[in-house]
Design a protein around this motif. Structure first.
Motif, PDB file in Angstrom:
ATOM      1  N   GLN A  40       4.093 -45.693  17.434  1.00  0.00           N
ATOM      2  CA  GLN A  40       5.154 -44.792  17.870  1.00  0.00           C
ATOM      3  C   GLN A  40       5.488 -44.952  19.352  1.00  0.00           C
ATOM      4  N   MET A  41       4.664 -45.673  20.087  1.00  0.00           N
ATOM      5  CA  MET A  41       4.956 -45.968  21.486  1.00  0.00           C
ATOM      6  C   MET A  41       5.979 -47.087  21.617  1.00  0.00           C
ATOM      7  N   TYR A  42       6.370 -47.704  20.495  1.00  0.00           N
ATOM      8  CA  TYR A  42       7.345 -48.800  20.501  1.00  0.00           C
ATOM      9  C   TYR A  42       8.523 -48.419  19.606  1.00  0.00           C
ATOM     10  N   PRO A  43       9.414 -47.568  20.097  1.00  0.00           N
ATOM     11  CA  PRO A  43      10.506 -47.066  19.245  1.00  0.00           C
ATOM     12  C   PRO A  43      11.458 -48.155  18.773  1.00  0.00           C
ATOM     13  N   GLN A  45      -1.713 -56.910  20.343  1.00  0.00           N
ATOM     14  CA  GLN A  45      -1.982 -56.565  21.731  1.00  0.00           C
ATOM     15  C   GLN A  45      -2.602 -57.790  22.411  1.00  0.00           C
ATOM     16  N   GLU A  47      -0.136 -43.715  15.929  1.00  0.00           N
ATOM     17  CA  GLU A  47       0.124 -43.216  17.289  1.00  0.00           C
ATOM     18  C   GLU A  47       0.521 -44.356  18.217  1.00  0.00           C
ATOM     19  N   GLN A  48      -0.143 -45.492  18.100  1.00  0.00           N
ATOM     20  CA  GLN A  48       0.172 -46.635  18.960  1.00  0.00           C
ATOM     21  C   GLN A  48       1.529 -47.238  18.601  1.00  0.00           C
TER      22      GLN A  48
END
Length: 336
Positions: free
Chosen positions: A205-208, A100, A202-203
């Motif tokens: 999974q925000m980047y498929p 990030q 969870e984080q």
């Protein structure tokens, strides 16, 4: 089943040049070959050998993280902040890049009826050729903190795993896979309930577009059991793991165990490692995982879990074995 000794005793009274003798000799040969094949080919008490893992760096990392100054690294404490700053410095020195905006990636979670803040330290080594393939290594840096004047240093749990992660990061820069992105995560709040890895999953999974091939978790790798062995869980995720296990054992001359039984008042119980550490959130998300660790020992979750109780040569050997696994060019995954 008759023992080999008893069988030989029976055979000794039989003439070999008779049909019965020939049959018994053939059976004895099969018996002996089978017994030899079933024996461990590796002596768990032989001196350990490692090639590239830098013992001095491993010792420095563990000594710092488990020092009195870091006060047990409890999530949200001053010791946790010192740990985060140290790991940020180490990631920078190793040439890692932030995933990030910074290496410190916060997450929130509910604990004891209140909202809490944790901080994972996340670095990446991008693939040298364009790729969406990713592999992840986790090792939690938090521990139990202090109780009064007592400090829970957490040298094995889990400064050892973090030291292994850092050593792997350095080696990957030299010999890692060109077509695979590597993510290295020192997770927070594992002791409270695996919250750091839950937040990480969870984080992610925000980047498929990220193709997560596998996650490897290192938790307590510095205190070998008896006989000396590293325990691996998650073998069911991988095709032909028995061959992988054989290859790893032969390459590193380190004993591997795939399960752990402990004595209890009610008899022998198999330990369930599935929910024991940061690999479990990956399991729940359907991401293939593997776990390297050792069973609980006398220093586990006590003030005596200090660096002087660790076997650094064992830790270095486990680190190199873990690297051999994560750096395989192709790993065939069992369908979920």
């Amino acid at each position: 089943m008759i023992t080999l000794g008893a069988f030989i005793k029976t055979l000794s009274g039989t003439k070999i040049n008779t049909p019965k003798g020939a049959i018994l000799c053939s059976l004895a040969l099969v018996f002996m070959l089978s017994s030899c094949a079933n024996k461990d080919s590796i002596d768990c008490h032989m001196p350990l050998q490692h090639q590239w893992a830098n013992s001095a760096h491993i010792i420095d990392d563990i000594r710092t993280l488990s020092s009195a100054e870091f006060a047990g690294r409890k999530t949200g404490s001053e010791g946790a902040i010192l740990s985060q700053n140290y790991l940020e410095q180490r990631f920078t020195a190793l040439g890692l890049q932030p995933w990030q905006s910074t290496f410190k990636v916060p997450f929130t979670y509910k604990y004891q009826f209140s909202q809490q803040l944790g901080v994972n330290i996340v670095g990446i080594i991008p693939s040298r050729t364009p790729s969406n393939r990713w592999r992840i290594i986790t090792a939690h840096y938090d521990h139990l903190g202090q109780q009064g004047k007592r400090t829970f240093h957490g040298a094995d749990d889990n400064a050892s795993g973090v030291a292994g992660l850092l050593a792997i990061a350095e080696q990957w820069q030299h010999t890692g896979l060109a077509e695979v992105n590597l993510m290295l995560v020192a997770t927070d709040a594992e002791e409270q309930g695996l919250y750091g890895s839950y937040g990480l999953v969870e984080q992610i999974q925000m980047y498929p577009e990220m193709q997560i091939e596998l996650a490897m978790n290192l938790d307590m790798i510095g205190h070998p059991s008896r006989p000396r062995a590293i325990y691996i869980e998650g073998e069911q995720n991988f095709v032909d793991f028995e061959q992988i296990k054989t290859d790893l054992t032969n390459k590193h001359q380190l004993c591997i165990r795939l399960s752990y039984a402990k004595n209890s008042a009610t008899g022998i119980k198999r330990m369930n490692w599935l929910k024991a550490s940061d690999h479990y959130p990956f399991h729940q998300a359907g991401i293939p995982w593997i776990y390297f660790g050792v069973p609980p020992h006398n220093q586990y979750h006590t003030v005596d879990d200090t660096i002087d109780t660790l076997k650094i040569d064992f830790l270095a050997s486990v680190t190199e074995m873990a690297y051999s696994f994560i750096s395989q060019p192709q790993i065939e995954i069992n369908p979920q």
